[in-house]
Design a protein around this motif. Structure first.
Motif, PDB file in Angstrom:
ATOM      1  N   LEU A 146      32.736   3.440 -99.527  1.00 63.28           N
ATOM      2  CA  LEU A 146      31.667   4.162-100.232  1.00 63.28           C
ATOM      3  C   LEU A 146      31.103   4.918 -99.143  1.00 63.28           C
ATOM      4  CD1 LEU A 146      30.062   1.226-102.628  1.00 63.28           C
ATOM      5  CD2 LEU A 146      31.594   3.233-103.026  1.00 63.28           C
ATOM      6  N   PHE A 147      30.836   4.516 -97.831  1.00 63.50           N
ATOM      7  CA  PHE A 147      30.158   5.133 -96.887  1.00 63.50           C
ATOM      8  C   PHE A 147      31.194   5.578 -95.614  1.00 63.50           C
ATOM      9  CE2 PHE A 147      27.368   2.251 -99.055  1.00 63.50           C
ATOM     10  CZ  PHE A 147      26.478   2.969 -99.590  1.00 63.50           C
ATOM     11  N   THR A 148      32.214   5.890 -96.004  1.00 64.46           N
ATOM     12  CA  THR A 148      33.282   6.428 -94.760  1.00 64.46           C
ATOM     13  C   THR A 148      32.779   7.775 -94.055  1.00 64.46           C
ATOM     14  OG1 THR A 148      34.979   5.027 -95.687  1.00 64.46           O
ATOM     15  CG2 THR A 148      35.625   6.754 -94.226  1.00 64.46           C
ATOM     16  N   ALA A 149      32.871   7.732 -92.899  1.00 61.96           N
ATOM     17  CA  ALA A 149      32.680   9.009 -92.350  1.00 61.96           C
ATOM     18  C   ALA A 149      33.822   9.604 -91.888  1.00 61.96           C
ATOM     19  CB  ALA A 149      31.483   8.912 -91.230  1.00 61.96           C
ATOM     20  N   VAL A 150      34.640   8.904 -91.003  1.00 52.56           N
ATOM     21  CA  VAL A 150      36.025   9.194 -90.366  1.00 52.56           C
ATOM     22  C   VAL A 150      37.121   8.075 -90.688  1.00 52.56           C
ATOM     23  CG1 VAL A 150      36.899   9.237 -88.074  1.00 52.56           C
ATOM     24  CG2 VAL A 150      34.376  10.045 -88.281  1.00 52.56           C
ATOM     25  N   THR A 151      37.992   8.847 -90.851  1.00 56.79           N
ATOM     26  CA  THR A 151      39.228   7.936 -91.216  1.00 56.79           C
ATOM     27  C   THR A 151      40.461   8.285 -90.526  1.00 56.79           C
ATOM     28  OG1 THR A 151      40.156   9.276 -93.045  1.00 56.79           O
ATOM     29  CG2 THR A 151      38.710   7.546 -93.671  1.00 56.79           C
ATOM     30  N   GLU A 152      41.369   7.187 -90.002  1.00 56.85           N
ATOM     31  CA  GLU A 152      42.445   7.487 -89.489  1.00 56.85           C
ATOM     32  C   GLU A 152      42.360   8.399 -88.219  1.00 56.85           C
ATOM     33  OE1 GLU A 152      45.909   8.184 -91.646  1.00 56.85           O
ATOM     34  OE2 GLU A 152      45.293   6.725 -93.354  1.00 56.85           O
ATOM     35  N   LEU A 198      41.416   4.118 -85.009  1.00 56.65           N
ATOM     36  CA  LEU A 198      40.148   3.593 -85.794  1.00 56.65           C
ATOM     37  C   LEU A 198      40.694   3.950 -87.149  1.00 56.65           C
ATOM     38  CD1 LEU A 198      37.107   5.172 -83.786  1.00 56.65           C
ATOM     39  CD2 LEU A 198      38.316   2.824 -83.771  1.00 56.65           C
ATOM     40  N   SER A 199      40.714   3.117 -88.152  1.00 53.74           N
ATOM     41  CA  SER A 199      41.445   3.207 -89.431  1.00 53.74           C
ATOM     42  C   SER A 199      40.241   3.996 -90.345  1.00 53.74           C
ATOM     43  CB  SER A 199      41.990   1.995 -90.309  1.00 53.74           C
ATOM     44  OG  SER A 199      40.931   1.017 -90.340  1.00 53.74           O
ATOM     45  N   ARG A 200      38.941   3.333 -90.117  1.00 48.53           N
ATOM     46  CA  ARG A 200      37.798   3.965 -90.818  1.00 48.53           C
ATOM     47  C   ARG A 200      36.645   3.449 -90.128  1.00 48.53           C
ATOM     48  NH1 ARG A 200      37.924   0.124 -95.253  1.00 48.53           N
ATOM     49  NH2 ARG A 200      40.053   1.099 -95.708  1.00 48.53           N
ATOM     50  N   VAL A 201      35.730   4.354 -90.010  1.00 46.40           N
ATOM     51  CA  VAL A 201      34.352   4.170 -89.471  1.00 46.40           C
ATOM     52  C   VAL A 201      33.431   4.800 -90.471  1.00 46.40           C
ATOM     53  CG1 VAL A 201      32.695   4.805 -87.746  1.00 46.40           C
ATOM     54  CG2 VAL A 201      35.282   4.704 -87.065  1.00 46.40           C
ATOM     55  N   ALA A 202      32.341   3.521 -90.884  1.00 47.83           N
ATOM     56  CA  ALA A 202      31.386   3.901 -92.080  1.00 47.83           C
ATOM     57  C   ALA A 202      30.318   4.810 -91.338  1.00 47.83           C
ATOM     58  CB  ALA A 202      30.755   2.902 -92.274  1.00 47.83           C
ATOM     59  N   GLU A 207      26.754   6.050 -90.198  1.00 49.49           N
ATOM     60  CA  GLU A 207      25.427   5.283 -89.429  1.00 49.49           C
ATOM     61  C   GLU A 207      26.064   4.295 -88.819  1.00 49.49           C
ATOM     62  OE1 GLU A 207      21.814   5.711 -90.732  1.00 49.49           O
ATOM     63  OE2 GLU A 207      22.118   7.259 -92.227  1.00 49.49           O
ATOM     64  N   THR A 208      27.339   4.071 -88.415  1.00 48.65           N
ATOM     65  CA  THR A 208      27.859   2.916 -87.676  1.00 48.65           C
ATOM     66  C   THR A 208      27.824   3.172 -86.087  1.00 48.65           C
ATOM     67  OG1 THR A 208      29.176   2.189 -89.599  1.00 48.65           O
ATOM     68  CG2 THR A 208      29.983   1.639 -87.547  1.00 48.65           C
ATOM     69  N   THR A 209      27.533   2.445 -85.219  1.00 48.87           N
ATOM     70  CA  THR A 209      27.718   2.504 -83.763  1.00 48.87           C
ATOM     71  C   THR A 209      29.040   1.749 -83.591  1.00 48.87           C
ATOM     72  OG1 THR A 209      25.350   2.893 -83.469  1.00 48.87           O
ATOM     73  CG2 THR A 209      26.627   2.331 -81.678  1.00 48.87           C
ATOM     74  N   LYS A 210      29.880   2.368 -82.645  1.00 43.20           N
ATOM     75  CA  LYS A 210      31.233   1.931 -82.272  1.00 43.20           C
ATOM     76  C   LYS A 210      30.864   1.847 -80.775  1.00 43.20           C
ATOM     77  CE  LYS A 210      34.092   1.148 -85.583  1.00 43.20           C
ATOM     78  NZ  LYS A 210      34.526  -0.344 -85.894  1.00 43.20           N
ATOM     79  N   ARG A 211      31.239   0.473 -80.359  1.00 47.15           N
ATOM     80  CA  ARG A 211      31.033   0.473 -78.740  1.00 47.15           C
ATOM     81  C   ARG A 211      32.556   0.109 -78.233  1.00 47.15           C
ATOM     82  NH1 ARG A 211      25.281  -0.965 -76.899  1.00 47.15           N
ATOM     83  NH2 ARG A 211      24.412  -0.602 -79.050  1.00 47.15           N
ATOM     84  N   PHE A 212      32.844   0.697 -77.196  1.00 43.08           N
ATOM     85  CA  PHE A 212      33.944   0.350 -76.459  1.00 43.08           C
ATOM     86  C   PHE A 212      34.164  -0.026 -74.923  1.00 43.08           C
ATOM     87  CE2 PHE A 212      36.540   2.118 -80.032  1.00 43.08           C
ATOM     88  CZ  PHE A 212      35.700   3.009 -80.313  1.00 43.08           C
ATOM     89  N   HIS A 213      34.665  -0.874 -74.586  1.00 37.86           N
ATOM     90  CA  HIS A 213      34.705  -1.093 -73.244  1.00 37.86           C
ATOM     91  C   HIS A 213      35.788  -0.317 -72.473  1.00 37.86           C
ATOM     92  CE1 HIS A 213      32.464  -4.907 -73.428  1.00 37.86           C
ATOM     93  NE2 HIS A 213      33.272  -4.930 -74.745  1.00 37.86           N
ATOM     94  N   VAL A 214      35.269   0.720 -71.466  1.00 39.16           N
ATOM     95  CA  VAL A 214      36.212   1.790 -70.782  1.00 39.16           C
ATOM     96  C   VAL A 214      36.358   1.343 -69.323  1.00 39.16           C
ATOM     97  CG1 VAL A 214      36.446   4.119 -70.246  1.00 39.16           C
ATOM     98  CG2 VAL A 214      35.514   3.613 -72.548  1.00 39.16           C
ATOM     99  N   LEU A 215      37.504   1.348 -68.927  1.00 41.06           N
ATOM    100  CA  LEU A 215      37.675   1.000 -67.560  1.00 41.06           C
ATOM    101  C   LEU A 215      38.205   2.199 -66.732  1.00 41.06           C
ATOM    102  CD1 LEU A 215      39.998  -1.933 -67.834  1.00 41.06           C
ATOM    103  CD2 LEU A 215      37.459  -2.135 -67.212  1.00 41.06           C
ATOM    104  N   THR A 216      37.574   2.728 -65.547  1.00 42.89           N
ATOM    105  CA  THR A 216      38.002   3.856 -64.898  1.00 42.89           C
ATOM    106  C   THR A 216      38.202   3.222 -63.254  1.00 42.89           C
ATOM    107  OG1 THR A 216      35.678   4.328 -64.259  1.00 42.89           O
ATOM    108  CG2 THR A 216      36.427   5.156 -66.172  1.00 42.89           C
ATOM    109  N   ASP A 217      38.864   4.432 -62.625  1.00 42.08           N
ATOM    110  CA  ASP A 217      39.168   3.991 -61.179  1.00 42.08           C
ATOM    111  C   ASP A 217      37.980   4.509 -60.421  1.00 42.08           C
ATOM    112  OD1 ASP A 217      41.559   2.560 -61.648  1.00 42.08           O
ATOM    113  OD2 ASP A 217      42.481   4.618 -61.319  1.00 42.08           O
ATOM    114  N   ARG A 218      36.832   5.218 -60.858  1.00 38.58           N
ATOM    115  CA  ARG A 218      35.884   5.765 -60.187  1.00 38.58           C
ATOM    116  C   ARG A 218      34.987   4.907 -59.817  1.00 38.58           C
ATOM    117  NH1 ARG A 218      34.186  11.079 -63.232  1.00 38.58           N
ATOM    118  NH2 ARG A 218      32.824  11.068 -61.528  1.00 38.58           N
TER     119      ARG A 218
END
Length: 185
Positions: A131-137, A161-165, A167-178
């Motif tokens: 009902l509240f999907t903003a982004v798919t696939e 990401l198959s689906r993001v509703a 007003e949803t916040t997605k958090r990812f752990h990102v690794l860099t060499d910097r």
């Protein structure tokens, strides 16, 4: 059936006429469901509504007492392009069959409901993403960094990401060499 102010009383009265007959045939249910879904999909295409999402929700104790019990055959009866949600009801439901059936496609799932008071939250979990999907696939690809999948303990350069509703916040752990502070880039 599409739910609107004209059909809600028909749907309610139809559900109220359902009576138990001491047997559960997934085969008969899946054949009937598939026919209904295919008929509705044809109507939707005719009406120009090709982007409508169909959900098939099966709430059961998982005990097949009539019809075929062959899970491979039963999976073949499920409409392939539909999200199937199998809900095991009660603490003593037969989870194995439902888990297997839920593997019919990537969009399908198995859930467990141990008490009716939790039903509202469960159905919100099922319906809200649709009902509240903003982004798919969507695939996010990083260059010069990697996502850390904490659950699986691995690093990857792409995240799907198959689906993001909304007003949803997605958090990812990102690794860099910097070692230095990140800039806007």
């Amino acid at each position: 059936e599409k739910v609107n102010s004209d059909t809600v009383s028909l749907i309610t009265s139809t559900v109220q006429r359902i009576r138990l007959e001491n047997s559960t045939s997934f085969e008969a249910s899946f054949l009937l469901d598939r026919g209904i879904m295919q008929e509705q999909a044809a109507k939707d295409r005719e009406d120009g509504n090709a982007d409508i999402v169909t959900l098939h929700i099966q709430m059961t104790d998982g005990e097949i007492t009539a019809g075929s019990k062959d899970e491979t055959y039963l999976k073949s009866l499920l409409e392939p392009g539909v999200e199937h949600v199998f809900i095991g009801y009660g603490a003593d439901h037969k989870a194995g069959c439902l888990i297997n059936l839920s593997k019919v496609n990537d969009g399908s799932s198995y859930m467990f409901l141990d008490h009716p008071t939790k039903m509202g939250a469960m159905f919100a979990q099922i319906f809200c993403p649709h009902l509240f999907t903003a982004v798919t696939e969507t695939t996010i690809t990083l260059t010069g960094a990697k996502f850390l999948d904490v659950e699986q303990g691995c690093e990857m350069s792409t995240m799907f990401l198959s689906r993001v509703a909304t007003e949803t916040t997605k958090r990812f752990h990102v690794l860099t060499d910097r070692d230095e502070e990140c800039d806007d880039n």
